[in-house]
Write a protein that holds these residues in place. Structure first.
Motif: not given
Length: 153
Positions: A61, A65, A143-144, A146-151
């Motif tokens: 990560y 990320i 995962e939370k 990762k999703n936050k960064k990708l969004s």
């Protein structure tokens, strides 16, 4: 093909299920007794694999990320990447990073004891269950994040 580090956690859960099943068989007088040393080995192994599952996911990560060059270099040059990863999460401003750091720190302590100590001064089954719980919670946090960064991209 890139290894999916979460498979180590699946293995750890499988080992725990085997230990639980063997402990239930002990209560059944018709079954063959289970060697307690095998169960201890399984518990020690699952603690180690659960830690490595989360550690590698957290390390990746940071590299993939967060694009953390220092952690990537730690991985390449065999410095103390375990300490580097825990420290990176510890000194972030994000409270979820702090939780990840704390979970990794606890799991690493359990893993070191399971891998190196001849005698472990606590109830191993409870520690194994706790390690899997920490691993599950840490993966959810990763995962939370990762999703936050990708969004945000």
């Amino acid at each position: 093909m890139k290894f999916d580090w979460s498979n180590y956690l699946k293995l750890a859960k499988t080992l725990l299920a085997e230990v639980d099943a063997s402990l239930n068989e002990v209560n059944d007088s018709t079954s063959t007794p289970i060697d307690p040393g095998i169960n201890e080995a399984k518990l020690r192994c699952l603690i180690s694999r659960a830690y490595y599952s989360v550690f590698c996911l957290a390390r990746n990560y940071l590299i993939e990320i967060d694009h953390d060059i220092e952690v990537e270099n730690s991985k390449k040059y065999n410095t103390n990447v375990h300490e580097d990863v825990i420290t990176k999460f510890r000194y972030s401003q994000d409270t979820d990073y702090h939780k990840i750091s704390n979970n990794l720190y606890s799991m690493r302590k359990y893993r070191n004891e399971a891998d190196y100590n001849d005698c472990i001064p606590y109830h191993l089954l409870n520690t194994a269950r706790n390690t899997i719980d920490l691993a599950n919670r840490t993966i959810i946090l990763l995962e939370k994040l990762k999703n936050k960064k990708l969004s945000q991209k």
